[in-house]
Design a protein around this motif. Structure first.
Motif, PDB file in Angstrom:
ATOM      1  N   GLN A 365       0.835  -1.197   0.000  1.00 22.54           N
ATOM      2  CA  GLN A 365       0.000   0.000   0.000  1.00 22.54           C
ATOM      3  C   GLN A 365       0.870   1.247   0.000  1.00 22.54           C
ATOM      4  O   GLN A 365       2.014   1.212   0.443  1.00 22.54           O
ATOM      5  CB  GLN A 365      -0.910   0.037   1.234  1.00 22.54           C
ATOM      6  N   LEU A 366       0.338   2.351  -0.529  1.00 23.05           N
ATOM      7  CA  LEU A 366       1.024   3.638  -0.553  1.00 23.05           C
ATOM      8  C   LEU A 366       0.324   4.588   0.398  1.00 23.05           C
ATOM      9  O   LEU A 366      -0.828   4.373   0.804  1.00 23.05           O
ATOM     10  CB  LEU A 366       1.037   4.207  -1.970  1.00 23.05           C
ATOM     11  N   TYR A 367       1.011   5.644   0.777  1.00 24.81           N
ATOM     12  CA  TYR A 367       0.466   6.650   1.692  1.00 24.81           C
ATOM     13  C   TYR A 367       0.269   7.934   0.904  1.00 24.81           C
ATOM     14  O   TYR A 367       1.248   8.629   0.579  1.00 24.81           O
ATOM     15  CB  TYR A 367       1.429   6.865   2.864  1.00 24.81           C
ATOM     16  N   GLU A 368      -0.974   8.187   0.555  1.00 29.16           N
ATOM     17  CA  GLU A 368      -1.322   9.321  -0.299  1.00 29.16           C
ATOM     18  C   GLU A 368      -0.503   9.277  -1.591  1.00 29.16           C
ATOM     19  O   GLU A 368       0.030  10.271  -2.064  1.00 29.16           O
ATOM     20  CB  GLU A 368      -1.107  10.647   0.430  1.00 29.16           C
ATOM     21  N   GLY A 369      -0.401   8.062  -2.125  1.00 29.36           N
ATOM     22  CA  GLY A 369       0.289   7.877  -3.393  1.00 29.36           C
ATOM     23  C   GLY A 369       1.799   7.795  -3.294  1.00 29.36           C
ATOM     24  O   GLY A 369       2.484   7.715  -4.322  1.00 29.36           O
ATOM     25  N   LYS A 370       2.337   7.797  -2.052  1.00 30.45           N
ATOM     26  CA  LYS A 370       3.794   7.790  -1.870  1.00 30.45           C
ATOM     27  C   LYS A 370       4.220   6.637  -0.972  1.00 30.45           C
ATOM     28  O   LYS A 370       3.403   6.030  -0.278  1.00 30.45           O
ATOM     29  CB  LYS A 370       4.258   9.120  -1.286  1.00 30.45           C
ATOM     30  N   LEU A 371       5.540   6.365  -0.968  1.00 32.64           N
ATOM     31  CA  LEU A 371       6.086   5.267  -0.165  1.00 32.64           C
ATOM     32  C   LEU A 371       6.217   5.623   1.310  1.00 32.64           C
ATOM     33  O   LEU A 371       6.343   4.738   2.158  1.00 32.64           O
ATOM     34  CB  LEU A 371       7.457   4.856  -0.708  1.00 32.64           C
ATOM     35  N   GLY A 372       6.213   6.922   1.621  1.00 34.31           N
ATOM     36  CA  GLY A 372       6.345   7.347   3.018  1.00 34.31           C
ATOM     37  C   GLY A 372       7.780   7.380   3.501  1.00 34.31           C
ATOM     38  O   GLY A 372       8.043   7.393   4.705  1.00 34.31           O
ATOM     39  N   ILE A 373       8.732   7.390   2.565  1.00 35.05           N
ATOM     40  CA  ILE A 373      10.151   7.441   2.924  1.00 35.05           C
ATOM     41  C   ILE A 373      10.853   8.435   2.016  1.00 35.05           C
ATOM     42  O   ILE A 373      10.336   8.826   0.962  1.00 35.05           O
ATOM     43  CB  ILE A 373      10.830   6.058   2.800  1.00 35.05           C
ATOM     44  N   GLY A 374      12.061   8.852   2.439  1.00 35.69           N
ATOM     45  CA  GLY A 374      12.867   9.758   1.634  1.00 35.69           C
ATOM     46  C   GLY A 374      14.106   9.040   1.110  1.00 35.69           C
ATOM     47  O   GLY A 374      14.736   8.268   1.834  1.00 35.69           O
ATOM     48  N   PHE A 375      14.448   9.276  -0.168  1.00 34.14           N
ATOM     49  CA  PHE A 375      15.587   8.617  -0.807  1.00 34.14           C
ATOM     50  C   PHE A 375      16.677   9.629  -1.153  1.00 34.14           C
ATOM     51  O   PHE A 375      16.408  10.809  -1.415  1.00 34.14           O
ATOM     52  CB  PHE A 375      15.167   7.940  -2.117  1.00 34.14           C
ATOM     53  N   GLN A 376      17.909   9.131  -1.189  1.00 30.99           N
ATOM     54  CA  GLN A 376      19.011   9.848  -1.825  1.00 30.99           C
ATOM     55  C   GLN A 376      19.421   8.999  -3.020  1.00 30.99           C
ATOM     56  O   GLN A 376      19.855   7.852  -2.862  1.00 30.99           O
ATOM     57  CB  GLN A 376      20.190  10.035  -0.867  1.00 30.99           C
ATOM     58  N   HIS A 377      19.277   9.548  -4.227  1.00 37.87           N
ATOM     59  CA  HIS A 377      19.511   8.767  -5.437  1.00 37.87           C
ATOM     60  C   HIS A 377      20.981   8.801  -5.829  1.00 37.87           C
ATOM     61  O   HIS A 377      21.606   9.855  -5.883  1.00 37.87           O
ATOM     62  CB  HIS A 377      18.635   9.292  -6.575  1.00 37.87           C
ATOM     63  N   GLN A 378      21.549   7.624  -6.089  1.00 41.54           N
ATOM     64  CA  GLN A 378      22.903   7.482  -6.577  1.00 41.54           C
ATOM     65  C   GLN A 378      22.860   6.754  -7.904  1.00 41.54           C
ATOM     66  O   GLN A 378      21.778   6.374  -8.387  1.00 41.54           O
ATOM     67  CB  GLN A 378      23.758   6.738  -5.545  1.00 41.54           C
ATOM     68  N   SER A 379      24.026   6.545  -8.527  1.00 45.05           N
ATOM     69  CA  SER A 379      24.043   6.024  -9.892  1.00 45.05           C
ATOM     70  C   SER A 379      23.385   4.652 -10.011  1.00 45.05           C
ATOM     71  O   SER A 379      22.626   4.403 -10.944  1.00 45.05           O
ATOM     72  CB  SER A 379      25.478   5.962 -10.411  1.00 45.05           C
ATOM     73  N   VAL A 384      17.749   4.938   1.523  1.00 45.70           N
ATOM     74  CA  VAL A 384      16.717   5.494   2.398  1.00 45.70           C
ATOM     75  C   VAL A 384      17.383   6.392   3.431  1.00 45.70           C
ATOM     76  O   VAL A 384      18.209   5.947   4.229  1.00 45.70           O
ATOM     77  CB  VAL A 384      15.939   4.373   3.111  1.00 45.70           C
ATOM     78  N   ILE A 385      17.040   7.689   3.418  1.00 44.17           N
ATOM     79  CA  ILE A 385      17.628   8.640   4.353  1.00 44.17           C
ATOM     80  C   ILE A 385      16.603   9.220   5.331  1.00 44.17           C
ATOM     81  O   ILE A 385      16.964   9.927   6.262  1.00 44.17           O
ATOM     82  CB  ILE A 385      18.327   9.801   3.613  1.00 44.17           C
ATOM     83  N   ASP A 386      15.323   8.911   5.120  1.00 41.85           N
ATOM     84  CA  ASP A 386      14.299   9.420   6.036  1.00 41.85           C
ATOM     85  C   ASP A 386      13.068   8.508   5.943  1.00 41.85           C
ATOM     86  O   ASP A 386      12.755   7.980   4.870  1.00 41.85           O
ATOM     87  CB  ASP A 386      13.916  10.858   5.667  1.00 41.85           C
ATOM     88  N   ILE A 387      12.403   8.313   7.075  1.00 40.22           N
ATOM     89  CA  ILE A 387      11.150   7.556   7.118  1.00 40.22           C
ATOM     90  C   ILE A 387      10.075   8.503   7.631  1.00 40.22           C
ATOM     91  O   ILE A 387      10.049   8.856   8.811  1.00 40.22           O
ATOM     92  CB  ILE A 387      11.276   6.300   8.011  1.00 40.22           C
ATOM     93  N   VAL A 388       9.225   8.951   6.714  1.00 46.49           N
ATOM     94  CA  VAL A 388       8.292  10.045   6.996  1.00 46.49           C
ATOM     95  C   VAL A 388       7.027   9.549   7.679  1.00 46.49           C
ATOM     96  O   VAL A 388       6.496  10.205   8.574  1.00 46.49           O
ATOM     97  CB  VAL A 388       7.936  10.780   5.676  1.00 46.49           C
ATOM     98  N   VAL A 389       6.544   8.380   7.284  1.00 47.61           N
ATOM     99  CA  VAL A 389       5.298   7.831   7.823  1.00 47.61           C
ATOM    100  C   VAL A 389       5.633   6.740   8.834  1.00 47.61           C
ATOM    101  O   VAL A 389       6.410   5.826   8.540  1.00 47.61           O
ATOM    102  CB  VAL A 389       4.415   7.270   6.687  1.00 47.61           C
TER     103      VAL A 389
END
Length: 540
Positions: A365-379, A384-389
């Motif tokens: 399931q998604l949380y308002e259409g999102k994963l509920g976490i924050g990413f830092q994108h690399q090559s 995962v750098i933050d867990i919002v929900v």
């Protein structure tokens, strides 16, 4: 773009073609840097036993990865610690950034920083050091491999320049009372001794930093050079060089006015290094500074915010790092209403077992259409750098590295968004994740301005429950936890003059056997003063 005699650069700047290779150089782009990191280097590691291990490794390999490889390859009990020229190496640095490819290795049991704090009485002591101290505290750094000592001075850059005789050696666990400044010394004895740098008296410093063994100092001894910076391209030239370039465009008087009013002079100052010698000796009177290496003349301007950090990075100046305890912690973000800066706890990880495990994270399931976490994108991954929900904690851990989505590997920039964008249309989505092994977890709130104060194989020292509330202070007390069972072992009141610790103040543990905690601050709370106070907390 090609502009004739100059290259037109982004932002409007120009670079003169005639000075390429002398005044400026082309810097390799990302592709060249990636190729450089894969370049193989021949590394030689010598252990204290005399055995030598030769390795061929990519330049981008981290020191920590080398330690893990040798631990497994040589069947070592613990991760080795590496030194170059007697200086400990940063575990996150790459092999290619090292000054030498001949390393020394020491294998020793990780220190129990807090082992005596569990069952011993804790004694606070406080002493005065007669040195200028700004409101945000003095410069205070533990001495490596010493008898529980630190170096204290005014900070630079700061409100004023530091004089070379304003360096003090402070001891918390001296064997004799010879240098104890207190009126009625009692064991454990303290120590205080002025240790000036071996340069002419009265010399001032624009900058200094100390890594626990070597002090880097930039003297305030400018000599105006014969070159100035042309604001048109930010390059330095003599007057004759500049006049030749602009010949035919300006008169001699116009050229002279431009030189004096628009071009700024380059000052050269001295950079020196000093090693603190005999810091391990019982007699504090034998400790002294010894010049190391040659004097460098260079340009250094510390007038802008952050200039000192840029200078340290440019000249590879390392900060002090506490001796390895064998463990490290990662925060568990908190999502408490009204407490946005509070973390919910810590996850504990073993440095001797840095191997990651592969885990499938199945998102249904998604949380308002999102994963509920924050990413830092690399090559080739997304970290995962933050867990919002809060509910997302069930699936994700900080530091998770996403390597594939529904079996499709992430290989380059943009792959994550492309693969996830199509996969989320049909739940569930399976993320293949590489996760650091977790050896423990402690649920206890702590403020982001005051991370864990110490961590070892059983215990962790955290700030008090009220730290950071209404400001940046660690207020009232500290808490000692057994992270293996989650129990609070004891609460430690801050029994010294201020009764709190600002987030700017230096604090930590001394390098020695007494397991002494310290912090240092201005003797006039919140103001600049002519003296510093230093507080020690020692198990007795």
């Amino acid at each position: 773009a090609d502009g004739g005699k100059v290259w037109q650069l982004e932002g409007g700047r120009v670079a003169k073609k005639e000075t390429e290779g002398t005044k400026w150089f082309w810097v390799a782009g990302p592709a060249a840097q990636e190729a450089d990191s894969s370049r193989l280097l021949s590394l030689e590691v010598t252990f204290m036993s005399g055995s030598v291990v030769s390795m061929s490794v990519p330049a981008g390999t981290s020191v920590k990865q080398i330690a893990a490889q040798l631990k497994e390859q040589e069947s070592l009990a613990w991760m080795p610690q590496f030194f170059v020229g007697g200086q400990p190496m940063d575990s996150d640095a790459s092999v290619g950034s090292s000054d030498s490819l001949s390393w020394s290795a020491v294998v020793m049991e990780p220190s129990g920083v807090l082992s005596r704090w569990r069952d011993h009485k804790l004694q606070w002591r406080e002493m005065t050091v007669p040195v200028f101290t700004p409101y945000q505290g003095p410069f205070a750094v533990p001495v490596r491999f010493s008898e529980d000592r630190l170096v204290l001075s005014p900070p630079t850059p700061g409100d004023r320049l530091t004089v070379v005789d304003e360096f003090w050696l402070v001891g918390a666990n001296e064997k004799a009372r010879d240098y104890d400044p207190r009126t009625a010394p009692e064991p454990p004895y303290a120590g205080l001794r002025r240790v000036p740098l071996p340069v002419p008296a009265g010399t001032k410093l624009r900058f200094h930093d100390f890594d626990g063994s070597v002090l880097v100092a930039v003297l305030d001894d400018p000599e105006p050079g014969d070159k100035r910076v042309d604001p048109q391209d930010n390059q330095a030239y003599t007057f004759d060089e500049l006049s030749a370039y602009y010949k035919g465009q300006y008169s001699k008087k116009q050229m002279s006015d431009y030189w004096q009013r628009s071009c700024w002079p380059i000052e050269k100052v001295s950079l020196l290094k000093f090693r603190l010698c005999d810091a391990h000796m019982e007699d504090m009177g034998k400790v002294h500074w010894k010049p190391e290496g040659k004097v460098q003349r260079l340009s250094a301007d510390f007038s802008c915010p952050g200039a000192d950090d840029n200078f340290k990075q440019e000249h590879n100046i390392m900060d002090y790092k506490a001796p390895a305890s064998g463990f490290h912690a990662r925060p568990i973000p908190g999502r408490c209403p009204g407490k946005p800066a509070m973390n919910a706890g810590l996850t504990i990880h073993n440095d001797s077992d840095p191997v990651q495990e592969q885990v499938d994270v199945v998102v249904g399931q998604l949380y308002e259409g999102k994963l509920g976490i924050g990413f830092q994108h690399q090559s080739d991954t997304a970290v995962v750098i933050d867990i919002v929900v809060d509910d997302a904690h069930r699936l994700w851990k900080l530091g998770d590295e996403v390597k594939a989505i529904n079996g499709n590997a992430i290989r380059k920039d943009g792959d994550f968004m492309r693969l996830y964008g199509s996969a989320k249309e049909s739940l569930p989505v399976t993320f293949t994740v590489m996760r650091s092994k977790e050896v423990g977890r402690l649920l206890a709130e702590w403020h982001c301005n005051h991370p864990e104060l110490a961590l070892d194989s059983e215990l962790v020292l955290l700030s008090g429950e009220n730290a950071g509330v209404g400001g940046r202070r660690l207020t009232g007390d500290m808490r000692l936890f057994d992270w293996k069972n989650g129990h609070l072992v004891k609460t430690i009141p801050l029994e010294f003059t201020q009764g709190y610790i600002e987030s700017d103040w230096p604090r930590g543990f001394l390098s020695g056997g007494s397991q002494t905690f310290f912090t240092a601050y201005s003797s006039e709370a919140g103001c600049n003063s002519e003296s510093a106070l230093i507080a020690f907390c020692t198990p007795v």
